[in-house]
Enzyme design. Structure first.
Site, PDB file in Angstrom:
ATOM      1  N   SER A 167      -2.960  39.626  63.265  1.00  0.00           N
ATOM      2  CA  SER A 167      -3.645  38.802  64.263  1.00  0.00           C
ATOM      3  C   SER A 167      -4.042  39.675  65.458  1.00  0.00           C
ATOM      4  O   SER A 167      -4.784  40.636  65.272  1.00  0.00           O
ATOM      5  CB  SER A 167      -2.734  37.641  64.662  1.00  0.00           C
ATOM      6  OG  SER A 167      -3.488  36.640  65.314  1.00  0.00           O
TER       7      SER A 167
ATOM      8  N   ASP B  67      -6.061  29.574  57.172  1.00  0.00           N
ATOM      9  CA  ASP B  67      -5.738  30.056  58.514  1.00  0.00           C
ATOM     10  C   ASP B  67      -6.569  29.268  59.528  1.00  0.00           C
ATOM     11  O   ASP B  67      -7.802  29.330  59.502  1.00  0.00           O
ATOM     12  CB  ASP B  67      -6.090  31.542  58.577  1.00  0.00           C
ATOM     13  CG  ASP B  67      -5.677  32.198  59.870  1.00  0.00           C
ATOM     14  OD1 ASP B  67      -5.734  31.536  60.922  1.00  0.00           O
ATOM     15  OD2 ASP B  67      -5.310  33.382  59.814  1.00  0.00           O
TER      16      ASP B  67
ATOM     17  N   HIS C  77      -1.676  31.347  58.530  1.00  0.00           N
ATOM     18  CA  HIS C  77      -1.747  32.487  59.454  1.00  0.00           C
ATOM     19  C   HIS C  77      -0.397  33.150  59.685  1.00  0.00           C
ATOM     20  O   HIS C  77      -0.352  34.208  60.321  1.00  0.00           O
ATOM     21  CB  HIS C  77      -2.310  31.981  60.794  1.00  0.00           C
ATOM     22  CG  HIS C  77      -2.636  33.060  61.789  1.00  0.00           C
ATOM     23  ND1 HIS C  77      -3.693  33.928  61.614  1.00  0.00           N
ATOM     24  CD2 HIS C  77      -2.047  33.431  62.957  1.00  0.00           C
ATOM     25  CE1 HIS C  77      -3.747  34.767  62.646  1.00  0.00           C
ATOM     26  NE2 HIS C  77      -2.752  34.493  63.466  1.00  0.00           N
TER      27      HIS C  77
END
Lengths: 290, 290
Positions: A152, A229, A262
């Site tokens: 991320s 996600d 995610h």
């Protein structure tokens, strides 16, 4: 130069040890920085390669070793894994802890130029310069063999560290990276906050812009991305990075993982693939043909 | 009887899904109980066996799925893993959250008989009776094939659930279990608090006493124990359980794991061995010779 560190904890896992350290960091305005390492058993007998993992928003130096299952693979492949924190801590800047997506735990892996952040928030230099020196000084590692990956915000961090220093890292990969931060609200918030309003200055920390500007830098880049996600469409923009890679001829292995989200259930599922990927690059003998 | 449950979350991991549910539990005084399951992909095609994991002090229903790495093995072996909470929650009993080692997150897997705990704290019946019915009613599982394991307080829980119901579980194992609670301060605190001062009543929930009293119940019991576990000498007392097993001829595979501690770095290292162990028992066809 001395790089003294204090050990805070040690715990055995899969024959490796998970260790936490702190040290006073000049790069981070002499604040106390913490990092985790996974030390593989092979280090007793030979210099081992180093793999840096950069964590995401709201995480710290411990997150990856708690949730990823990386210990098993660090021990198997004989790779020292280094997990820095996601920002400086306890700088005294008013409001540094106020927002989850700016300030502490959201350092965005840049060198801040705006007051008051520019006194402490130099995560780019910390990750690419100071921390490697700390590691070389204190662990039996091969400084010619290092790679980097992240998740991320940390996937963004890994990409920009590698793309801005392509000779320093043998390989780079990412899980669900923030791939084009100048074009997403989270990225713009951090870039404006740390760098000011000049949008041209933001591009030096944008993976998509760096690929477009500098062309291909690695034989391949590996990215895993979950299709469920929730940040994919608005914040991560991995398709922009993909297009940029295609436009300049940078090989990209982008794997869209069906129905994964995610978080660490996603990361832990594919972490072995990333270790195998980096191990291939880290196992090359530099200048082997000489 | 209906056993309706509400899904709170779902996340894919290693091809399995990690799912959280809540339900109103009559056994726990009609409080809202939460549990996690790891649902293996094989469940779409056949009834799968069930493996219960009981967590330790300060943990909840999420702890095991966050830290153990069990998803990989649940998916590989095709076993549904069920993780209940460690106590009732939000009962309204004054001070239920006050202490880390009594009350909420410290239900000790007994049926309380003392006021006010006896209105809610029936974790033994919840784990061995109500929760299995909830699982059978809502998932495609084989109710004839279930096993149980746990950690620390939950290792104690797994041992007593199995030793008091040897026909219900095909196998039992534990990580660093509280093995003789009538003889350690943590065990005595919970047993006195939930059962009162009659020490004879405590013995029904003590694995070492149950083995001594009832003799061997399983072909084998597997326990892993770290040698650097700070609770080993004063609280866990696994050597007392070992002696009791030896005295009655109960086979025990007790593995003292050199330099491992009490936490999930230890558990995750050996979790695969426990899955393989339970899978052997769960793969036996009941009454196969008939």
């Amino acid at each position: 130069m001395q790089h003294s560190i204090d050990q805070l904890s040690s715990s055995k896992c899969f024959g490796a040890t998970v260790e936490r350290y702190s040290h006073v960091s000049p790069t981070l305005g002499n604040t106390l920085a913490k990092f985790h390492v996974i030390v593989p058993p092979q280090i007793k007998h030979r210099k081992v390669p180093v793999l840096y993992f950069l964590a995401g928003l709201t995480c710290n130096d411990e997150t990856f070793v708690l949730y990823s299952g990386a210990q098993r693979y660090a021990a198997f492949y004989g790779i020292l894994v280094v997990c820095p924190d996601t920002s400086p801590r306890d700088t005294g800047i008013e409001g540094e802890d106020r927002e989850y997506n700016f300030g502490s735990s959201a350092g965005f892996y840049v060198n801040a130029t705006t007051h008051p952040w520019n006194k402490y928030y130099h995560m780019f230099d910390y990750v690419t310069k100071e921390l490697p020196q700390v590691i070389y000084s204190n662990f039996n590692v091969d400084s010619n063999r290092q790679s980097i990956f992240g998740h991320s915000m940390g996937g963004h961090g890994a990409l920009i560290c590698a793309l801005k220093n392509p000779t320093q890292y043998l390989s780079v990969s990412a899980f669900a990276p923030v791939s084009n931060p100048v074009n997403c609200s989270f990225g713009r918030k951090c870039l404006r906050g740390y760098l000011g309003n000049d949008k041209e200055s933001w591009k030096q920390y944008d993976a998509t812009e760096l690929i477009r500007e500098n062309g291909p830098q690695f034989p391949d880049i590996l990215i895993d991305q979950g299709t469920l996600d929730p940040f994919l469409k608005d914040q991560l923009l991995v398709e922009n990075f993909q297009k940029a890679c295609q436009s300049v001829g940078q090989n990209l292995t982008l794997r869209m993982q069906q129905d994964y989200d995610h978080e660490y259930n996603f990361i832990s599922t594919f972490i072995h693939d990333h270790f195998a990927y980096h191990n291939l690059a880290l196992s090359q003998k530099p200048n082997a043909s000489i």
